[in-house]
Design a protein around this motif. Structure first.
Motif, PDB file in Angstrom:
ATOM      1  N   ARG A   1      45.643  34.794  29.429  1.00 56.75           N
ATOM      2  CA  ARG A   1      45.478  33.394  29.753  1.00 56.75           C
ATOM      3  C   ARG A   1      44.780  33.319  31.108  1.00 56.75           C
ATOM      4  O   ARG A   1      45.412  33.385  32.145  1.00 56.75           O
ATOM      5  CB  ARG A   1      46.867  32.724  29.795  1.00 56.75           C
ATOM      6  N   PRO A   2      43.443  33.247  31.099  1.00 58.88           N
ATOM      7  CA  PRO A   2      42.706  33.293  32.362  1.00 58.88           C
ATOM      8  C   PRO A   2      42.998  32.089  33.256  1.00 58.88           C
ATOM      9  O   PRO A   2      43.188  30.977  32.775  1.00 58.88           O
ATOM     10  CB  PRO A   2      41.242  33.301  31.946  1.00 58.88           C
ATOM     11  N   THR A   3      43.030  32.343  34.559  1.00 60.76           N
ATOM     12  CA  THR A   3      43.173  31.275  35.541  1.00 60.76           C
ATOM     13  C   THR A   3      41.885  30.458  35.529  1.00 60.76           C
ATOM     14  O   THR A   3      40.794  31.014  35.649  1.00 60.76           O
ATOM     15  CB  THR A   3      43.405  31.874  36.946  1.00 60.76           C
ATOM     16  N   SER A   4      42.013  29.158  35.386  1.00 64.81           N
ATOM     17  CA  SER A   4      40.824  28.298  35.311  1.00 64.81           C
ATOM     18  C   SER A   4      40.052  28.334  36.625  1.00 64.81           C
ATOM     19  O   SER A   4      40.603  28.615  37.693  1.00 64.81           O
ATOM     20  CB  SER A   4      41.229  26.862  34.990  1.00 64.81           C
ATOM     21  N   ASP A   5      38.749  28.019  36.539  1.00 62.70           N
ATOM     22  CA  ASP A   5      37.915  27.956  37.739  1.00 62.70           C
ATOM     23  C   ASP A   5      38.517  26.974  38.744  1.00 62.70           C
ATOM     24  O   ASP A   5      38.532  27.240  39.945  1.00 62.70           O
ATOM     25  CB  ASP A   5      36.494  27.507  37.379  1.00 62.70           C
TER      26      ASP A   5
END
Length: 187
Positions: free
Chosen positions: A26-30
Motif C-alpha cells: 500500500r504505497p504512501t501517496s504523493d
C-alpha cells in the motif's frame, strides 16, 4: 508515484496502481509523502534528512527512502520481506541511479537481529495497517541497536499508535485514513 522534491524531483517511479492487497503493498501517496517531508524539513526539527543514515522498514516501493535520498540523505537501507515489494523497489532504485548509497535487505522488519554497523538517524516505519507490526519492528530495532541516540521515527498507521516507553512523541497528524506520528528515540 513520483519523487516530490530534491535532486530527483519529478522522477516517475514504477507504477503500482492502488497497491497489491495480497502482498500487503500500500504505497504512501504523493500527498502524504509531501506532508511528511514538509514536516521534517520545515518543522522545528532542523533538517533531520540532510546527511542522515535512513532505515526504511516495510519499505514496499521504497518511495519514502528514495524521497529522503533525493533530499540529501547520505545512505538508505530498505527492509522488506515481500517478493512483490522488492521487485518494485529494485525497479525504483534503478530509476534513481543511486546504487552505491543504498542497501536492500530481505528480512522481517519485526525481527531485525543485531546491528553490526553504525546506527540510523531517521527511520520510516510503514507497516501493514492495524496489525501491531510497527510496535514489534520498533522494539526489534531498539533491541538490536539499530537506532542512534535521539533518532527520529516517522510512523505511518491507520490509527494513532502508542509510543513505546522512552520514545517522545513530537507530532501527530491525520491525512485521510493515514495517521503520521513523529517520534524521537531515547538517548
Amino acid at each position: 508515484m513520483r519523487i516530490i522534491g530534491g535532486e530527483k524531483r519529478g522522477l516517475k517511479l514504477a507504477e503500482v496502481g492502488l497497491g497489491d492487497q495480497a502482498a500487503q503493498l500500500r504505497p504512501t501517496s504523493d500527498r502524504v509523502r509531501e506532508a511528511i517531508f514538509n514536516l521534517l524539513m520545515n518543522g522545528p526539527y532542523g533538517n533531520p534528512v540532510q546527511g542522515a543514515r535512513v532505515l526504511d522498514l516495510f519499505a514496499g516501493t521504497g518511495a519514502l527512502g528514495l524521497e529522503a535520498l533525493s533530499r540529501g540523505a547520505a545512505r538508505v537501507a530498505f527492509v522488506d520481506d515481500g517478493a512483490a515489494a522488492r521487485a518494485l523497489l529494485q525497479r525504483n532504485i534503478d530509476l534513481m541511479r543511486a546504487m552505491g548509497v543504498m542497501d536492500v535487505w530481505r528480512r522481517d522488519a519485526t525481527r531485525m537481529g543485531p546491528n553490526r554497523g553504525p546506527g540510523f538517524d531517521l527511520v520510516f516505519l510503514d507497516p501493514p495497517y492495524g496489525r501491531e507490526l510497527g510496535e514489534a519492528a520498533l522494539a526489534s530495532c531498539v533491541e538490536g541497536r539499530w537506532l542512534t541516540p535521539r533518532a527520529m521515527i516517522v510512523w505511518e498507521e491507520s490509527a494513532a499508535p502508542v509510543p513505546p516507553e522512552g520514545f517522545e512523541q513530537l507530532d501527530q497528524r491525520k491525512y485521510g485514513d493515514t495517521v503520521i506520528t513523529i517520534l524521537r528515540a531515547p538517548e
